[in-house]
Design an enzyme around this catalytic site. Structure first.
Site, mmCIF file in Angstrom:
data_model
loop_
_atom_site.group_PDB
_atom_site.id
_atom_site.type_symbol
_atom_site.label_atom_id
_atom_site.label_comp_id
_atom_site.label_asym_id
_atom_site.label_seq_id
_atom_site.Cartn_x
_atom_site.Cartn_y
_atom_site.Cartn_z
ATOM 1 N N LYS A 1 0.824 -1.167 0.015
ATOM 2 C CA LYS A 1 0.159 0.197 -0.015
ATOM 3 C C LYS A 1 1.055 1.515 -0.170
ATOM 4 C CE LYS A 1 -4.053 -2.079 1.006
ATOM 5 N NZ LYS A 1 -5.474 -1.773 0.310
ATOM 6 N N ASP B 1 -0.769 -0.329 -4.376
ATOM 7 C CA ASP B 1 -2.224 0.149 -4.190
ATOM 8 C C ASP B 1 -2.425 1.591 -3.363
ATOM 9 O OD1 ASP B 1 -4.880 0.342 -4.113
ATOM 10 O OD2 ASP B 1 -5.183 -1.202 -3.042
ATOM 11 N N GLU C 1 -2.566 0.534 -8.247
ATOM 12 C CA GLU C 1 -3.910 0.558 -8.094
ATOM 13 C C GLU C 1 -4.541 1.579 -7.614
ATOM 14 O OE1 GLU C 1 -4.887 -2.994 -5.940
ATOM 15 O OE2 GLU C 1 -6.852 -2.833 -6.126
ATOM 16 N N ASP D 1 -9.742 -0.095 -9.199
ATOM 17 C CA ASP D 1 -10.143 -0.840 -8.164
ATOM 18 C C ASP D 1 -11.751 -0.299 -7.709
ATOM 19 O OD1 ASP D 1 -11.395 -2.140 -5.822
ATOM 20 O OD2 ASP D 1 -9.326 -2.194 -4.854
ATOM 21 N N LYS E 1 -13.550 -7.349 -7.956
ATOM 22 C CA LYS E 1 -14.053 -7.895 -6.733
ATOM 23 C C LYS E 1 -15.627 -8.122 -6.625
ATOM 24 C CE LYS E 1 -10.816 -5.454 -4.021
ATOM 25 N NZ LYS E 1 -10.415 -4.333 -2.768
HETATM 26 MG MG LIG Z 1 -7.595 -1.961 -3.813
#
Ligand SMILES: [Mg+2]
Length: 371
Positions: A164, A189, A214, A239, A263
């Site tokens: 991250k 991300d 991301e 995302d 997702k």
């Molecule tokens: Mg993500």
């Protein structure tokens, strides 16, 4: 034909092995709603609502999902007949948004449907692989700890590492990881923590051959990402910005990204996830399957989804033991030489272990046709 006779919502509270820090809070306790749907022939399907307790990832929370399920979605589904799980989102289409709540309910019907047909969920979805590559997320922590964690995951066979990033923890961090691990498949991300003003900062990441960045910009944006992608060599993966197949179509048309993270919970369920998959396949857009710190129910579902042909990049699908001392399903999800095998058993291919689940249940709500 599926006729839902009874739905039980199990309120779960589980302890994460390691605290998880997001932009609002540090999570130690992970709450879930587990959906058990039983049809008139006695077949049971399981689903999971994986919204978080606070609205840091999407606007939904576990409490808003409970409200939607109890007051709108479940009364709409109980006692009703469905030919196919994809009829469930159609029946809920008049209710705006609240995709994670819808996804939890729809996924229970997918499991039930596959079990009734005697086929695996992967087969019901059109999966073609018998194993999928596993990837893992390393949380923001002191650099030495992160390097040790990456080394351990590499030894465990994970095929892709995600970190991250956020302003102040980006270029130097990636540089330090790259100098120690020059060749690992690495991605970052940003969870919407940058703006267009940060283009030059993000461009600095180009020299570290990341697989992708991301979601650098806002969750509700598809246009600005297009401008950013034009300036970056590194692929942008969307995302949070992709909530539907229509969003995916717009992102593809505009060139807002080169990769999409699918997702099921974020897009309203497996039916919409399939539509996005098919669209991406048509347009040769790469996809992978993200995770939500879930139990084995969602994990098994994600493994089934990731067995579809366009899932060309290892997802955030790791072993149960990455998050839990004990998972609520048997067998739990395991990594073998960097891969997770796709179950051939009917439905999800895992059984909910009621003895284990009971330890984490704080409350139950039961819904039947006649109240
Ligand atoms: Mg993500």
């Amino acid at each position: 034909m599926i006729e839902i006779e009874k739905i039980t919502l199990y309120h779960l509270s589980m302890n994460l092995k390691k605290p998880f820090k997001n932009s609002i809070e540090t999570l130690q306790e992970r709450k879930f709603l587990i959906v058990e749907a039983i049809d008139t022939s006695g077949v049971t399907g399981w689903g999971e609502v994986s919204a978080f307790s606070s609205p840091w990832y999407t606007e939904e929370t576990i409490e808003t999902c409970l409200h939607m399920l109890k007051d709108f979605f479940i009364p709409n589904v109980v006692g009703r007949e469905f030919n196919h799980p994809s009829d469930v989102p159609d029946s809920l289409a008049r209710y705006k948004g609240n995709r994670m709540a819808k996804a939890g309910l729809e996924s229970a019907v997918w499991d039930l449907y596959a079990k009734k047909k005697g086929i695996s969920l992967a087969e019901a979805l059109g999966g073609t692989r018998d194993k999928i590559p596993a990837g893992v997320v390393v949380g923001l922590a002191p650099l030495d700890d992160m390097l040790k964690e990456i080394e351990r995951y590499q030894k465990e066979g994970y095929q892709r590492i995600k970190i991250k990033i956020q302003p102040g923890h980006d270029v130097e961090l990636v540089k330090a990881i790259r100098s120690r691990f020059p060749n690992i498949p690495l991605m970052a991300d940003a969870n919407s923590s940058y703006g267009l003003k940060d283009i030059s900062r993000l461009k600095e990441l180009d020299e570290y051959h990341l697989m992708m960045i991301e979601q650098p910009l806002q969750a509700d944006d598809i246009v600005d990402h297009r401008h950013l992608q034009k300036h970056l060599k590194t692929a942008i993966c969307l995302d949070e910005s992709i909530c539907s197949a229509d969003d995916a179509r717009r992102a593809i048309e505009l060139g807002s990204c080169k990769i999409i993270n699918i997702k099921p919970s974020r897009v309203g369920g497996l039916t919409e996830a399939l539509k996005i998959h098919d669209l991406c396949r048509e347009h040769q857009m790469q996809v992978w399957c993200g995770g939500m710190l879930e139990t084995g129910i969602s994990r098994a579902q994600n493994v089934a989804l990731a067995s579809l042909p366009q899932f060309t990049i290892p997802g955030d699908i790791s072993s149960s033991s990455r998050y839990w001392d004990e998972d609520i399903v048997t067998p739990d999800i395991r990594i073998d030489n960097g891969f997770i095998s796709v179950s051939k058993q009917p439905g999800l291919g895992v059984e909910v272990n009621q003895d284990i689940m009971r330890k984490y249940v704080t409350k139950m709500d039961v819904f039947t046709q006649h109240g």
